[in-house]
Enzyme design. Structure first.
Site, PDB file in Angstrom:
ATOM      1  N   GLU A  30      47.968  22.833  38.584  1.00 33.66           N
ATOM      2  CA  GLU A  30      47.432  23.941  37.767  1.00 33.66           C
ATOM      3  C   GLU A  30      46.864  23.419  36.450  1.00 33.66           C
ATOM      4  OE1 GLU A  30      46.994  26.971  38.915  1.00 33.66           O
ATOM      5  OE2 GLU A  30      47.957  26.302  40.752  1.00 33.66           O
ATOM      6  N   TRP A  74      43.552  22.241  37.179  1.00 28.99           N
ATOM      7  CA  TRP A  74      42.573  23.353  37.256  1.00 28.99           C
ATOM      8  C   TRP A  74      41.998  23.619  35.866  1.00 28.99           C
ATOM      9  CZ3 TRP A  74      39.783  25.838  40.741  1.00 28.99           C
ATOM     10  CH2 TRP A  74      40.221  25.918  42.068  1.00 28.99           C
ATOM     11  N   TRP A  94      25.362  45.015  40.535  1.00 30.29           N
ATOM     12  CA  TRP A  94      26.679  45.462  40.070  1.00 30.29           C
ATOM     13  C   TRP A  94      26.594  46.951  39.752  1.00 30.29           C
ATOM     14  CZ3 TRP A  94      30.520  42.281  40.884  1.00 30.29           C
ATOM     15  CH2 TRP A  94      30.334  40.898  40.823  1.00 30.29           C
ATOM     16  N   ASN A 144      49.295  34.859  36.244  1.00 31.52           N
ATOM     17  CA  ASN A 144      48.084  34.491  36.982  1.00 31.52           C
ATOM     18  C   ASN A 144      47.848  35.393  38.189  1.00 31.52           C
ATOM     19  OD1 ASN A 144      45.826  32.608  37.499  1.00 31.52           O
ATOM     20  ND2 ASN A 144      47.005  32.174  39.347  1.00 31.52           N
ATOM     21  N   TRP A 204      31.621  41.028  36.476  1.00 36.89           N
ATOM     22  CA  TRP A 204      32.757  40.232  36.004  1.00 36.89           C
ATOM     23  C   TRP A 204      32.698  39.975  34.505  1.00 36.89           C
ATOM     24  CZ3 TRP A 204      31.421  35.562  33.773  1.00 36.89           C
ATOM     25  CH2 TRP A 204      30.182  35.010  34.118  1.00 36.89           C
ATOM     26  N   TRP A 252      37.466  34.304  36.185  1.00 36.66           N
ATOM     27  CA  TRP A 252      36.650  35.492  36.502  1.00 36.66           C
ATOM     28  C   TRP A 252      35.613  35.188  37.572  1.00 36.66           C
ATOM     29  CZ3 TRP A 252      37.278  40.467  36.137  1.00 36.66           C
ATOM     30  CH2 TRP A 252      38.272  40.921  35.267  1.00 36.66           C
TER      31      TRP A 252
HETATM   32  C1  FAD Z   1      40.633  36.316  35.835  1.00 36.35           C
HETATM   33  C2  FAD Z   1      41.421  35.188  35.230  1.00 36.35           C
HETATM   34  C3  FAD Z   1      41.330  34.923  33.871  1.00 36.35           C
HETATM   35  C4  FAD Z   1      42.048  33.868  33.298  1.00 36.35           C
HETATM   36  N1  FAD Z   1      41.934  33.637  31.953  1.00 36.35           N
HETATM   37  C5  FAD Z   1      42.587  32.593  31.407  1.00 36.35           C
HETATM   38  C6  FAD Z   1      42.464  32.317  30.014  1.00 36.35           C
HETATM   39  O1  FAD Z   1      41.727  32.973  29.281  1.00 36.35           O
HETATM   40  N2  FAD Z   1      43.192  31.273  29.500  1.00 36.35           N
HETATM   41  C7  FAD Z   1      44.001  30.502  30.285  1.00 36.35           C
HETATM   42  O2  FAD Z   1      44.639  29.584  29.777  1.00 36.35           O
HETATM   43  N3  FAD Z   1      44.115  30.732  31.603  1.00 36.35           N
HETATM   44  C8  FAD Z   1      43.450  31.752  32.186  1.00 36.35           C
HETATM   45  N4  FAD Z   1      43.594  31.994  33.520  1.00 36.35           N
HETATM   46  C9  FAD Z   1      44.394  31.054  34.330  1.00 36.35           C
HETATM   47  C10 FAD Z   1      45.882  31.412  34.459  1.00 36.35           C
HETATM   48  O3  FAD Z   1      46.021  32.758  34.810  1.00 36.35           O
HETATM   49  C11 FAD Z   1      46.703  31.135  33.196  1.00 36.35           C
HETATM   50  O4  FAD Z   1      46.432  29.831  32.730  1.00 36.35           O
HETATM   51  C12 FAD Z   1      48.199  31.238  33.476  1.00 36.35           C
HETATM   52  O5  FAD Z   1      48.510  32.539  33.923  1.00 36.35           O
HETATM   53  C13 FAD Z   1      48.972  30.932  32.228  1.00 36.35           C
HETATM   54  O6  FAD Z   1      50.343  31.074  32.441  1.00 36.35           O
HETATM   55  P1  FAD Z   1      51.326  29.836  32.322  1.00 36.35           P
HETATM   56  O7  FAD Z   1      51.073  29.099  31.068  1.00 36.35           O
HETATM   57  O8  FAD Z   1      52.691  30.333  32.571  1.00 36.35           O
HETATM   58  O9  FAD Z   1      50.805  28.921  33.510  1.00 36.35           O
HETATM   59  P2  FAD Z   1      51.506  27.884  34.466  1.00 36.35           P
HETATM   60  O10 FAD Z   1      51.482  28.468  35.811  1.00 36.35           O
HETATM   61  O11 FAD Z   1      52.793  27.401  33.937  1.00 36.35           O
HETATM   62  O12 FAD Z   1      50.453  26.685  34.483  1.00 36.35           O
HETATM   63  C14 FAD Z   1      50.460  25.626  33.521  1.00 36.35           C
HETATM   64  C15 FAD Z   1      49.142  25.561  32.796  1.00 36.35           C
HETATM   65  O13 FAD Z   1      48.089  25.259  33.705  1.00 36.35           O
HETATM   66  C16 FAD Z   1      46.905  25.943  33.311  1.00 36.35           C
HETATM   67  N5  FAD Z   1      46.510  26.849  34.392  1.00 36.35           N
HETATM   68  C17 FAD Z   1      47.329  27.491  35.246  1.00 36.35           C
HETATM   69  N6  FAD Z   1      46.622  28.201  36.151  1.00 36.35           N
HETATM   70  C18 FAD Z   1      45.329  27.990  35.847  1.00 36.35           C
HETATM   71  C19 FAD Z   1      44.111  28.442  36.407  1.00 36.35           C
HETATM   72  N7  FAD Z   1      44.069  29.232  37.483  1.00 36.35           N
HETATM   73  N8  FAD Z   1      42.960  28.074  35.821  1.00 36.35           N
HETATM   74  C20 FAD Z   1      42.966  27.262  34.742  1.00 36.35           C
HETATM   75  N9  FAD Z   1      44.091  26.798  34.177  1.00 36.35           N
HETATM   76  C21 FAD Z   1      45.254  27.146  34.721  1.00 36.35           C
HETATM   77  C22 FAD Z   1      47.234  26.712  32.050  1.00 36.35           C
HETATM   78  O14 FAD Z   1      46.865  25.942  30.940  1.00 36.35           O
HETATM   79  C23 FAD Z   1      48.736  26.869  32.155  1.00 36.35           C
HETATM   80  O15 FAD Z   1      49.376  27.056  30.930  1.00 36.35           O
HETATM   81  C24 FAD Z   1      42.875  33.057  34.119  1.00 36.35           C
HETATM   82  C25 FAD Z   1      42.977  33.336  35.481  1.00 36.35           C
HETATM   83  C26 FAD Z   1      42.262  34.390  36.040  1.00 36.35           C
HETATM   84  C27 FAD Z   1      42.397  34.667  37.501  1.00 36.35           C
END
Ligand code: FAD
Length: 488
Positions: free
Chosen positions: A287, A290, A318, A358, A376, A399
């Site tokens: 993640e 990602w 849209w 997420n 979006w 998005w």
């Molecule tokens: C529509 C949408 C919008 C999002 N907007 C953002 C945003 O503005 N900022 C943001 O940081 N993340 C965003 N995410 C990705 C993800 O949802 C969040 O990073 C995550 O929920 C953060 O929670 P956590 O720190 O507990 O993540 P954990 O699950 O603990 O993951 C660890 C770290 O990995 C990164 N990460 C995890 N999942 C993703 C992912 N899918 N894409 C990119 N990085 C990821 C984050 O930095 C996160 O803190 C978005 C996802 C979606 C589907």
């Protein structure tokens, strides 16, 4: 030699590339500076929740600098004006900072570099916001990656190459004795109110000190269950570190090093009796990769910031054909009044806490684009106003993944069914009941679809006030799929 280290989205002392370089090169003469950028403060992108987190982080940064015999010099204005002024005032020969990837940040940094150049002050930028950036992460043919899995494979191979495959024993350290105690004027750190902004949600615990505690707590336990629990809406199965990655109160290198160190522990725990379905540390690091993937996408494909990554989608229609109705649907989505409990719970969580898991982000994003048929970019903008971790690259990536317009995105014909998602990820309705008061007493058998509550029971349990669905999922998903199909 005296060097200004300009803090931006790297609000930490530990393993800060530019700060470490400044300390190494300007023995005893580093001036730590933060500028409250008036252009950003006046812009539409200001989100109270993130400003609040930033102020908390700056307070912690200043406290940690003071423990090291220094302090933060705070100014307000335009960086391209303030930095040359500061350099003159402190007699600094150079300004160092860590690079950012958004088009707006890149444009600002180039204005700063020109202004410093005119003032005969050196300006150096460093890679810090990601572990590997731009040209370091190209395919064998020298092209930027557009698919995640090979990007990750290369990223992990590079990481192993960096560290000989082992977690490093001594993490890079910050050397406090090399800082100068600046004697110049600093503004006091303002409160949110003094910046003319009203807090919308409670404080979120910004700062490097909090980040370190959160990471240690997660790696001691949560990460080992991450592979199984990360999608659950019933329990907190993720790290909640995203705002710290966003503001650089946590170094991505330290996060990954520490996670791999925890994997040795995980191997010991699970190698014999319990077979974990997925190795938590590996899934978590994936993640984090990602995040780096989306940073790279934005850096190398800046058109994706406000346009479809996949330009073929520019022809996509849209909206439902009635602007007033579309605006009403968008308002219902923002407020959590769509009549789909899982969508509404998630949006209400976002509005009241500044955060959303997420899985819930994927559900509401899919719903906006594929059920409400709305662009979006409306959702992207709304998330940026509300999320404490709002990050241009990850938000845009998330998005466009959900809208099927992005790189390596969800195929357009795979549309989340909100009711099934709800049954799978919030089976007992704990999450729904927590955020939707109207459904707090809804009987379990109807919690995912309250349209089925018999009228008498609806009256007895006060669920009648919960809105009816604003659209019919089955019909809407076919409309959107047909629009995508027509693009081919
Ligand atoms: C529509 C949408 C919008 C999002 N907007 C953002 C945003 O503005 N900022 C943001 O940081 N993340 C965003 N995410 C990705 C993800 O949802 C969040 O990073 C995550 O929920 C953060 O929670 P956590 O720190 O507990 O993540 P954990 O699950 O603990 O993951 C660890 C770290 O990995 C990164 N990460 C995890 N999942 C993703 C992912 N899918 N894409 C990119 N990085 C990821 C984050 O930095 C996160 O803190 C978005 C996802 C979606 C589907």
């Amino acid at each position: 030699m005296k060097v200004i280290h300009w803090f931006r989205r790297d609000l930490r002392l530990l393993d800060n590339t530019s700060l470490m370089a400044a300390c190494a090169e300007a023995a005893g003469a580093v001036i730590p500076v933060f500028i409250l950028d008036t252009r950003l403060l006046a812009g539409a992108g200001v989100a109270p929740v993130r400003l609040q987190f930033m102020l908390e982080s700056l307070r912690d940064l200043d406290a940690n600098l003071r423990k090291s015999g220094s302090r933060l010099i705070l100014r307000k204005g335009l960086p391209e004006v303030e930095l040359p002024k500061l350099a003159k005032e402190f007699g600094a020969n150079a300004v160092y900072f860590n690079r950012d990837v958004t088009p707006r940040a890149i444009a600002r940094d180039s204005r700063v570099a020109s202004a410093l150049n005119e003032a005969a002050v050196d300006c150096k930028s460093f890679k810090d916001v990601v572990v590997f950036e731009g040209a370091e992460m190209l395919t064998k043919d020298g092209h930027p990656y557009t698919v995640f899995t090979p990007f990750k494979r290369n990223w992990l191979a590079k990481w192993d190459g960096l560290n000989g495959g082992a977690p490093i024993k001594n993490l890079p350290n910050f050397s406090p004795q090399t800082l100068l105690l600046p004697t110049g004027v600093s503004l006091p750190l303002p409160t949110l109110k003094e910046l003319g902004v009203t807090a919308t949600v409670p404080g979120q615990g910004g700062g490097e000190t909090q980040a370190a505690a959160l990471l240690a707590k997660f790696l001691a336990d949560g990460v080992h269950k991450y592979g199984t629990l990360r999608d659950s809406l019933t329990v907190d199965g993720t790290s909640r570190l995203s705002p710290h990655f966003r503001f650089g109160t946590l170094s991505p290198r330290i996060a990954v090093h520490s996670a791999f160190a925890a994997r040795m522990e995980e191997g010991n725990r699970f190698s014999t009796a319990i077979k974990q379905p997925e190795n938590g540390v590996d899934v978590w690091v994936s993640e984090v990769v990602w995040r780096e993937f989306y940073m790279q996408i934005l850096q190398l494909h800046p058109h994706a910031y406000s346009g479809n990554f996949n330009r073929a989608c520019d022809a996509l229609q849209w909206g439902g054909g009635n602007a007033k109705k579309d605006a009403e649907l968008f308002a219902a989505w923002c407020d959590g009044r769509t009549g789909y409990p899982i969508v509404d719970a998630a949006m209400r969580q976002l509005n009241t806490t500044g955060w959303m898991p997420n899985r819930a982000r994927m559900i509401v994003a899919s719903f906006l684009c594929k059920d409400l048929l709305l662009d979006w970019r409306l959702g992207q903008r709304y998330f940026m106003q509300k999320l404490v971790d709002g990050d241009p690259a990850a938000n845009n990536g998330g998005w466009q993944w959900s809208a099927s317009t992005g790189t390596d995105a969800q195929p357009y014909f795979r549309v989340f069914n909100p009711t099934l998602q709800s049954e799978k990820f919030d089976p007992t309705g704990v999450y729904i009941r927590k955020y939707i008061r109207d459904l707090a007493r809804c009987p379990q058998e109807f919690i995912h679809d309250p349209t089925k509550v018999p009228p008498m029971i609806a009256l007895q349990t006060n669920t009648a006030s919960y809105p009816k669905p604003v659209v019919d999922h089955a019909k809407q998903k076919d409309i959107m799929a047909a629009r995508f199909k027509a693009l081919k």
